[in-house]
Design an enzyme around this catalytic site. Structure first.
Site, PDB file in Angstrom:
ATOM      1  CG  HIS A 226      31.553  32.748  66.433  1.00  0.00           C
ATOM      2  ND1 HIS A 226      32.245  33.058  66.811  1.00  0.00           N
ATOM      3  CD2 HIS A 226      30.861  32.642  65.526  1.00  0.00           C
ATOM      4  CE1 HIS A 226      32.845  32.659  66.016  1.00  0.00           C
ATOM      5  NE2 HIS A 226      32.624  32.370  65.360  1.00  0.00           N
TER       6      HIS A 226
ATOM      7  CG  HIS B  47      37.161  31.234  55.822  1.00  0.00           C
ATOM      8  ND1 HIS B  47      37.398  29.990  56.796  1.00  0.00           N
ATOM      9  CD2 HIS B  47      36.484  31.292  57.480  1.00  0.00           C
ATOM     10  CE1 HIS B  47      37.504  29.344  57.474  1.00  0.00           C
ATOM     11  NE2 HIS B  47      37.060  30.133  57.734  1.00  0.00           N
TER      12      HIS B  47
END
Length: 755
Positions: free
Chosen positions: A122, A288
């Site tokens: 992020h 993920h």
């Protein structure tokens, strides 16, 4: 991918002051962070000059941080301090932190690695190709608005976990480097062989002003063009689909569990961040492979973000009243669960889960839409992150389901599933690209783990492999270039066209590499006319090398041609100056230049050349300020360059707007004196859009201009600078200041000169 908190903070819980600041800096539909809303922020009393006079261009974005604002002092040299760092010891300390769970924020499965990967992702993942803004290069995640974005919920805990390490190593490691290094080390510790890592990100001490979107509410999605066609994302220069998200809504477009719609959003957003389909699938699946989402209970019980918290809140936000508020009771995105049975280990189980089971839509305990396996044998595959002995089913978001529903993504996913080693290699390279996309050329890279392989997205430029020209050769070349045929105006325009492609936002572009002679840059509309000059410069290069036996790059000659032209123009004005020139540029090849990658650098506007692509929504003066910002200029430098370039005749296509002189090619003060002349009456042109005509009361036309010219009289700050340069005693100062600002632009991409 994203883990966002879609409803944890009610509007009434926001810190009103901070929201006002954020909104006043993010309500334009422009990429230019200087443009503000024409209405008071909350419909109440105006608080700023922009509230009172919204049509005045905002120059604050050009207020550069002075070195004295750096707490390390004006002489701080990060590269020199980094050279003292024991990188391997730092990595060992990071691994130790990852395996040492803290009671105040317990780690999932006893490992903070997945949390650090999300933090690093992020930090870097805000990068967008259209304007080069975002990315992790300045450590911006420490500041608002990023530190309080819904998608960054609970990453304040990750940064706080790193504080002891930052305190230990101090100035030898920047926060910007540490925030992205942590995720890289986490990959290595959990079994992925990473592609490499580069240090070299120097901290900023205040947030960069960036336009993140037109919405005035968190998780607003006004950038969707219409309800009837919600997949048509209207704000083309923005990367994410929603205000406050890094990429896409994991529940689906506008919260709708539509995998095909999500696939569209994923493809659009990742491509706007410079990723192709294969890199996109690899990043989604690879990210993920680790960790879990958090949606243990009612999101209404989660408190405000860090910037909305009271002064006694220790700088931590999203404090939850659900259960313990942490560990098994954590609420972040609202989704709940892990993607794989081995969430702290690199393997291929993400694709095994995706392709081995039947997935059906359901809801998390927090009410978020997510997908779970309907197969009985899949219900106890994942060990609980905190409760010993408990087993859970895996989960998938709508964004995950997009990888098997969209035909193109499914084909790539299947290939990765069947070729784990290939998947690992593609992911490692894509992860490296994600972390380094905003760092610019490899000459800025520091550290022992910099890969030796050259990658086309790094805009590679060959190393110097010949003796550089000396003072005598430079003088000879200047004379040759001035006698080669092109005019002063043409030489200045061509040099500017090469160097002004630079973007300080992501350190791309510039004259080095000589790409002005290559596609696509040679064919850009803003560069019209360079084709007439390039052959002349190439002939000077060939003749010089043949006659002297010495080598000189085309890239150096383009800049030197402009330098020689500026010196001649100043001498013709009676104020001779020496313009700085440092050889050492080299020439890239067409094979080292990716046209798709480079198209983002094409200017839609360049007010310094009076160029504006038709159909722009923004005013010329606003676009001029934005261009000055990306070139790293101050308001003074912008003013002196525009005034000089106009009288030098450097406008694209020979356009006469702002050329307030009858001595074109002479570095005179004529622009400044004419723009201040109250004897000229300016009227909107009846024949040309965005053009003004200036002349006498009888309607005669002596000059034409755009707002990028007249703003230097209408804006009080710029007029103050113009008044200085218009004075009788300022001729020498103007020439010297122009030469200095010109050299700055020419050398913007010479990072080796800045260390």
């Amino acid at each position: 991918m994203s883990e966002h908190d879609k409803s944890t903070v009610a509007a009434e819980d926001y810190d009103k002051t901070e929201v006002a600041k954020a909104e006043s800096a993010s309500t334009s539909e422009s990429e230019n962070p200087a443009i503000k809303s024409p209405e008071p922020v909350h419909g109440g009393r105006p608080r700023t000059e922009q509230d009172w006079w919204p049509n005045q261009v905002d120059l604050r974005v050009l207020d550069r941080s002075v070195p004295e604002a750096d707490p390390y002092g004006p002489d701080f040299d990060y590269a020199a301090e980094f050279a003292k760092l024991d990188v391997e010891a730092l990595k060992r300390d990071l691994v130790e932190v990852m395996h040492t769970s803290q009671d105040w924020w317990p780690s999932d499965w006893g490992h903070y690695g997945p949390l650090f990967i999300r933090m690093s992702w992020h930090a870097a993942g805000t990068y967008r190709s259209a304007d080069g803004r975002g990315g992790g290069g300045e450590g911006g995640q420490r500041f608002a608005p990023l530190n309080s974005w819904p998608d960054n919920a609970n990453l304040d805990k990750a940064r706080r976990l790193l504080l002891p390490i930052k305190q230990k190593y101090g100035r030898k490691i920047s926060w910007a480097d540490l925030l992205v290094l942590a995720g890289n080390v986490a990959h290595d510790d959990m079994g992925l062989k990473t592609f490499g890592f580069a240090f070299g990100r120097k901290d900023q001490w205040k947030p960069s002003e960036v336009f993140w979107g037109p919405e005035d509410t968190w998780l607003g999605d006004e950038r969707y063009a219409s309800e009837s066609d919600p997949l048509d994302l209207d704000e083309g220069h923005l990367a994410a689909v929603t205000m406050g998200l890094i990429y896409v809504n994991p529940e689906g477009p506008q919260g709708k569990p539509d995998p095909m719609g999500s696939a569209h959003d994923i493809r659009v957003t990742f491509s706007r961040m410079g990723m192709n389909d294969e890199e996109t699938v690899a990043l989604v699946a690879g990210g993920h492979t680790f960790g879990k989402t958090h949606g243990a209970g009612n999101p209404e019980l989660v408190g405000p973000e860090p910037n909305g918290c009271p002064v006694h809140g220790n700088g931590l936000g999203w404090i939850s009243q659900y259960g313990t508020g942490k560990g098994a009771d954590t609420i972040t995105s609202g989704l709940e669960g892990a993607w794989t049975p081995t969430p702290t280990q690199w393997d291929n189980t993400y694709f095994e889960m995706l392709f081995s089971y039947d997935w059906e839509l359901g809801e998390s305990p927090a009410g978020a839409k997510q997908w779970g396996p309907s197969n009985p044998e899949a219900q106890e595959l994942v060990p609980d992150a905190h409760i010993e002995g408990k087993k859970n089913p895996p989960m998938m978001s709508t964004a995950d389901m997009a990888l098997v529903v969209d035909p193109g993504f499914r084909e790539i996913s299947k290939k990765f599933y069947e070729n784990p080693e290939y998947f690992a290699d593609v992911y490692a390279r894509a992860w490296f690209k994600l972390l380094h996309r905003d760092m610019g050329p490899t000459s800025r890279y520091l550290g022992p783990d910099v890969p030796s392989e050259e990658l086309v997205w790094q805009d590679p430029v060959p190393a110097v492999d010949h003796e550089l020209v000396g003072e005598a050769e430079i003088a000879d070349l200047k004379a040759r270039l001035l006698a080669a045929g092109p005019t002063v105006s043409q030489l200045v325009h061509t040099a500017w066209s090469a160097a002004a492609s630079y973007r300080d936002t992501d350190k791309r572009g510039g004259a080095n590499g000589g790409r002005i002679r290559l596609e696509p840059q040679r064919g850009w509309a803003a560069n019209a006319g360079v084709d007439e000059v390039i052959p002349a410069i190439e002939k000077v290069k060939a003749d010089f090398e043949a006659e002297t036996g010495k080598r000189v790059s085309f890239a150096d000659l383009v800049v030197l041609a402009g330098t020689a032209a500026v010196e001649k123009a100043a001498a013709d004005a009676g104020v001779p100056v020496t313009v700085g020139f440092t050889p050492g540029r080299t020439d890239a090849t067409q094979e080292q230049t990716d046209p798709e990658n480079f198209r983002w650098l094409e200017p839609k506007a360049d007010g310094f050349r009076s160029y504006l692509l038709p159909g722009s929504k923004l005013q010329p003066e606003q676009l001029l300020v934005d261009k000055a910002f990306t070139l790293g200029l101050t308001a003074k430098e912008m003013t002196v360059l525009v005034g000089g370039l106009r009288v030098l005749g450097a406008n694209t296509g020979g356009v006469q707007h702002g050329v307030f002189t009858d001595r074109v090619g002479v570095l005179s003060q004529d622009f400044f004196r004419t723009v201040l002349d109250l004897g000229i009456q300016w009227r909107t042109s009846r024949d040309a859009e965005d053009v003004y005509e200036g002349g006498g009361a009888d309607g005669s036309v002596a000059h034409t201009a755009t707002a990028a010219d007249l703003v230097f009289n209408s804006n009080a700050i710029l007029r103050g600078i113009v008044e200085v340069y218009s004075s009788d005693d300022a001729a020498e100062q103007f020439a010297q200041d122009f030469a200095k600002a010109w050299t700055k632009v020419m050398d913007n991409d010479r990072f080796e000169l800045k260390r």
